[in-house]
Motif scaffolding. Structure first.
Motif, short mmCIF file in Angstrom:
data_model
loop_
_atom_site.label_atom_id
_atom_site.label_comp_id
_atom_site.label_asym_id
_atom_site.label_seq_id
_atom_site.Cartn_x
_atom_site.Cartn_y
_atom_site.Cartn_z
N THR A 15 0.82 -1.22 0.00
CA THR A 15 0.00 0.00 0.00
C THR A 15 0.85 1.27 0.00
O THR A 15 0.32 2.38 0.11
N GLY A 16 2.17 1.13 -0.09
CA GLY A 16 3.03 2.27 -0.31
C GLY A 16 3.79 2.79 0.90
O GLY A 16 4.69 3.62 0.75
N GLU A 17 3.46 2.32 2.10
CA GLU A 17 4.21 2.79 3.27
C GLU A 17 5.63 2.23 3.23
O GLU A 17 5.86 1.10 2.81
N ILE A 18 6.57 3.02 3.74
CA ILE A 18 7.96 2.57 3.82
C ILE A 18 8.25 2.15 5.26
O ILE A 18 7.97 2.91 6.19
N ILE A 19 8.76 0.94 5.45
CA ILE A 19 9.14 0.51 6.81
C ILE A 19 10.60 0.06 6.81
O ILE A 19 11.18 -0.23 5.77
N HIS A 20 11.14 0.00 8.02
CA HIS A 20 12.51 -0.47 8.22
C HIS A 20 12.46 -1.57 9.27
O HIS A 20 11.78 -1.42 10.29
N THR A 21 13.20 -2.64 9.04
CA THR A 21 13.09 -3.79 9.95
C THR A 21 14.28 -3.87 10.90
O THR A 21 15.24 -3.11 10.79
N GLY A 22 14.21 -4.83 11.81
CA GLY A 22 15.27 -4.99 12.82
C GLY A 22 15.34 -3.72 13.65
O GLY A 22 14.34 -3.03 13.87
N PHE A 23 16.51 -3.40 14.12
CA PHE A 23 16.68 -2.17 14.92
C PHE A 23 16.51 -0.91 14.07
O PHE A 23 16.44 0.19 14.62
N SER A 24 16.46 -1.06 12.72
CA SER A 24 16.26 0.12 11.88
C SER A 24 14.90 0.76 12.07
O SER A 24 14.66 1.86 11.59
N LYS A 25 13.99 0.06 12.74
CA LYS A 25 12.68 0.67 12.98
C LYS A 25 12.78 1.84 13.97
O LYS A 25 11.83 2.61 14.10
N PHE A 26 13.90 1.92 14.68
CA PHE A 26 14.19 3.10 15.51
C PHE A 26 15.13 4.00 14.71
O PHE A 26 16.10 3.52 14.13
N ASP A 27 14.87 5.29 14.71
CA ASP A 27 15.68 6.12 13.81
C ASP A 27 17.10 6.37 14.30
O ASP A 27 17.94 6.84 13.54
N ASN A 28 17.37 6.05 15.57
CA ASN A 28 18.70 6.37 16.09
C ASN A 28 19.49 5.15 16.57
O ASN A 28 20.50 5.30 17.26
N ALA A 29 19.04 3.93 16.22
CA ALA A 29 19.72 2.74 16.76
C ALA A 29 21.09 2.54 16.13
O ALA A 29 21.25 2.69 14.92
N HIS A 30 22.06 2.18 16.96
CA HIS A 30 23.42 1.95 16.44
C HIS A 30 23.59 0.54 15.87
O HIS A 30 24.36 0.34 14.95
N ALA A 31 22.90 -0.44 16.46
CA ALA A 31 23.18 -1.84 16.12
C ALA A 31 22.32 -2.34 14.96
O ALA A 31 22.22 -3.55 14.75
N HIS A 32 21.72 -1.41 14.19
CA HIS A 32 20.79 -1.84 13.16
C HIS A 32 21.45 -2.56 11.99
O HIS A 32 20.77 -3.20 11.20
N LYS A 33 22.77 -2.45 11.89
CA LYS A 33 23.44 -3.16 10.80
C LYS A 33 24.35 -4.28 11.33
O LYS A 33 25.09 -4.91 10.57
#
Lengths: 544, 544
Positions: free
Chosen positions: A179-197
């Motif tokens: 439906t067009g929404e953009i999401i980020h998974t894992g810790f990337s769902k928080f905009d400031n997480a360090h461990a997302h990669k």
């Protein structure tokens, strides 16, 4: 057979043109033709091709698709050869081509990760690492250097190094939902997480798997873990002469893969498969007939020095670790096999240097053999190669072009890849099914078994033919369907499906199909995204 | 504060009694009390406890719950200590206790897998492998031998061996959905697939991750991969004397974990943490005050022979492989650390034999030290132990009972476990936050950093206190909330949440929260299953 295009199409086209620019909305028949062409016969007509340049455009384009109820079939570079290339499983889709999105970002040499978009190809990533003098390796598949890494990864493809299970080395995604929404998974769902990669599970439920082999979202960014180059590398090659030794070969290999002596995919090709890699179909030996008897293969196996089954794998680590692994392999196979060869970079370099005197001395066509061995050796180090894909020209009579393109060049290729536990008995069962089936349709049993993880064997059967010969398309498809039916009846299900094989999923338990439909309905209420992909089509008859 | 029980409760109870038998439906206050008791203060009241015996009963019980709209909170053995034990995050749930389902099935020595139910404990699986003279190892956590493996795995807990990332070694699930349907994941969705316990992705989208850290299903069976025992095993211990060397320690360890020299979780405990493992709070040195100065810790560190930071890990492989790893570790830390010790089973046996003369010679309390070292050594080989949990009695003044039970024994324990990339800088940032926070509330900085994968550091902070001392519950909770706020502001999010920490999820991007809500709504339209678990509760204020 094709349905009428949706009435709303012209309005949707106008909206996409406004969004993406006219030059990124293709509607001419000649432009659409490549997207309707696979390595086997397909019927699906494509309405248009749209080419967004970034996640935001993907998102907006999906909103247009929902507004006008036009199905969208996303592809990366569209080189899903043997499984359907760019072609949707159903009719009247608009192709969303993502090859124009090819940014590389967030490369960390010290933490060994990198973020890519769908258009990033194997070659591009390889070049990037070279240019940065990185000591990290990517994993590569034998497919074209120009194929998309995200495309392969989301199909859960596999390669040759210890990072060969591609999806297992993914750490967080950016996904555009149907439906067009953009999401980020894992810790990337928080905009400031360090461990997302660096930590893939994040917190809360782990949803990345939903977007593999599905039609639930369009992956627009993916973080991949890379492998530190080992101090030392050695490939190994094991050969058995007699087919009857296959069970013992598999039983001997299993514990070595399970206990980590061998850390990467082991490939086990039969004589026909190896022949198709080193040479073209020997029409001159068959009086021009497409029937290659075992006797001829045996004769060629002697010339080329391969056996009934041929193992290739590699060892990674310190010199001491590789030595330990080499000793364990040698001990395990003592008195069991005709030959084990270990080959490191130095030895390969020497072979290249002395290939011509060697040929003169031994009569073995080392120069020609090296043309195959060098790319295989490289793949085990994550180096992409254009040379493996040439084997799709096995039955073609014209020369392999400089830039081979199996769709365009009318190579016939269908892959069928059932999985079994790694035991000799299962290996034999699968070989029996193949041999009983493919010969009926006049194809060679081109078999490559891959020990894709510590416990499983993936049996990749290639149906290779010439699409320019009348009737071959139909025979190949019948052969594929019979293979699917036989394999699934006997409990061997593919790890991945071609667009013609989705109906194998009708054998899924009903409660699971209901769950799958509920999730699809929740995420894609208009059924806009890749309808029929990894779904049961109730309009088609089951394969059994 | 508690809400009124739902009006339908009596009817639901009658239905469950008819389904499960009266003795498996608990409603007496005295029976419910243990399920309302955690290792910290909680408010949630529980309505009843139901105890199904098999998947079919779980399914039927969920249908009753949906009929009468009664929320169900499933637990396995309920020993989620430090994160909430059996206690639901919200009020008026019926607990579904699954500890009565403890079948073990489909054990394969050759393919190294086993299938368990939620009641199967660490001890039970360990005993099973012993009884079968298996050469396979399980992974264990330092929690009680009586805790559930499925409970820990679905919370994505981790252990100490190369199979320490528990969820990564799961291959297909049986799940009862919130509305009562039973599904099977991976290749298990086909009733005749052979590779359902050896290949985890199956075909089509991979959904297993949905059921981890969520409220989307009840896992009633899980297939776990087991690890072949290595030919040789050696634990290692590294000590640095000065806190300022922490960054260098982490930077030196990272490449060794990344390149596979170290294949398993490395634990790095500070002096306070090690002290709490080897001894009880030294009330006699603090005049009975709960304030333990660094000076006293330094003095005890000398007595017990530990440093400011203390690393433990292990090496697995052939003797040659372990030798190679040992050499790499020794070389990497040359001139950098006070001490590296390698310890194999033989050396540990010798130490046990000569512990008393050794104590007499060196004044080091080896017998007491071995009480800690032996279980730690065992954990690195997947042997569960009751001894680690004793450290939750750190601040208690009575002796540790024979069968310690932190809930019942009113041990105060809250865990907070933020994740960072494995770099010295991030490690220091996290330590700074902890030291600035916990001291304000009068707790010790009990820090254990775990290198949980090749790239990430999980910083497990234990807030340990005595629930019998008035005011401590409140201080501990305030301390926990401040830690969560500080950590999340600085980009360090926990890998796992206590029932009090769910609101950290309010920092999730809005589009992701919408997706999560859509999936929940599709699978659990009555919001019956574990409401509030890994969900944002909009009635509570955010942590920042």
């Amino acid at each position: 057979m094709s349905e009428l295009p949706p009435q709303n199409l012209p309005s949707a086209i106008v909206a996409w043109q406004a969004l993406l620019g006219n030059e990124h909305v293709l509607t001419q028949d000649s432009d659409l033709m490549p997207f309707q062409t696979a390595t086997f016969s397909t019927q699906s007509q494509v309405l248009a091709v749209i080419r967004p340049k970034n996640s935001q455009q993907v998102s907006e384009a999906m909103k247009v698709a929902n507004q006008y109820k036009i199905p969208i079939y996303p592809i990366s570079t569209g080189q899903n050869w043997g499984y359907g290339s760019s072609v949707p499983p159903g009719d009247n889709n608009v192709i969303m081509q993502l090859s124009g999105m090819h940014a590389i970002s967030d490369f960390s040499e010290e933490l060994a990760h990198i973020t890519i978009e769908p258009g990033v190809t194997q070659q591009q990533l390889y070049q990037f690492l070279q240019t940065n003098n990185s000591s990290l390796w990517m994993d590569a598949t034998g497919s074209s250097p120009q194929c998309s890494i995200i495309g392969n990864t989301m199909e859960r493809g596999f390669g040759h190094t210890p990072y060969g299970d591609h999806f297992n080395h993914v750490c967080s995604l950016e996904v555009v939902l149907p439906t067009g929404e953009i999401i980020h998974t894992g810790f990337s769902k928080f905009d400031n997480a360090h461990a997302h990669k660096t930590y893939k599970w994040g917190v809360g439920s782990y949803i990345d798997g939903l977007f593999t082999q599905s039609n639930l979202g369009i992956v627009t960014k993916l973080t991949l873990w890379l492998m530190p180059a080992p101090e030392y590398f050695q490939a190994f090659y094991i050969m058995i002469e007699d087919d009857s030794e296959l069970e013992d070969l598999i039983e001997t290999l299993r514990p070595l893969r399970l206990n980590g002596t061998i850390k990467s995919t082991v490939h086990i090709g039969n004589d026909y498969k190896v022949l198709s890699s080193v040479a073209r179909f020997p029409w001159h030996l068959t009086d021009g007939q497409a029937k290659l008897d075992q006797a001829i293969v045996n004769q060629l196996a002697k010339e080329w020095d391969f056996g009934a089954w041929n193992v290739s794998g590699a060892l990674y680590g310190t010199k001491l670790e590789v030595k330990s692994a080499r000793e364990k392999i040698t001990a395990a196979f003592k008195h069991k096999v005709k030959r084990i060869r270990f080959l490191d970079d130095n030895m390969l370099g020497l072979a290249q240097k002395f290939q011509h005197p060697y040929k003169w001395l031994t009569k073995l066509d080392l120069p020609q053999l090296l043309k195959v061995m060098v790319p295989v050796h490289g793949l085990k180090k994550g180096i992409p190669t254009p040379d493996i894909i040439a084997s799709t020209f096995w039955r073609k009579t014209q020369p392999v072009p400089r830039q081979p393109h199996p769709d365009r060049d009318r190579c016939g290729l269908i892959w069928c890849a059932p999985v079994a536990p790694t035991t000799g008995e299962h290996a034999r069962n699968m070989v029996n099914i193949i041999e009983q089936t493919v010969a009926k349709y006049g194809f060679e049993p081109l078999i490559s078994m891959s020990m894709i993880n510590e416990r499983s064997l993936d049996n990749v059967i290639s149906i290779i033919y010439d699409r320019d010969i009348e009737g071959q398309d139909e025979l190949a498809q019948q052969c594929h369907q019979e293979l699917l039916t036989r394999f699934s009846q006997d409990g061997y299900f593919p790890y991945r499906l071609s667009i013609d094989a989705m109906n194998i999923l009708q054998q899924t338990e009903p409660s699971y199909l209901v769950l799958q439909a509920k999730i699809k309905q929740a995420l894609d209420p208009n059924n806009i995204l890749a309808p029929g992909r990894y779904e049961v089509d109730n309009n088609k008859s089951p394969t059994r």
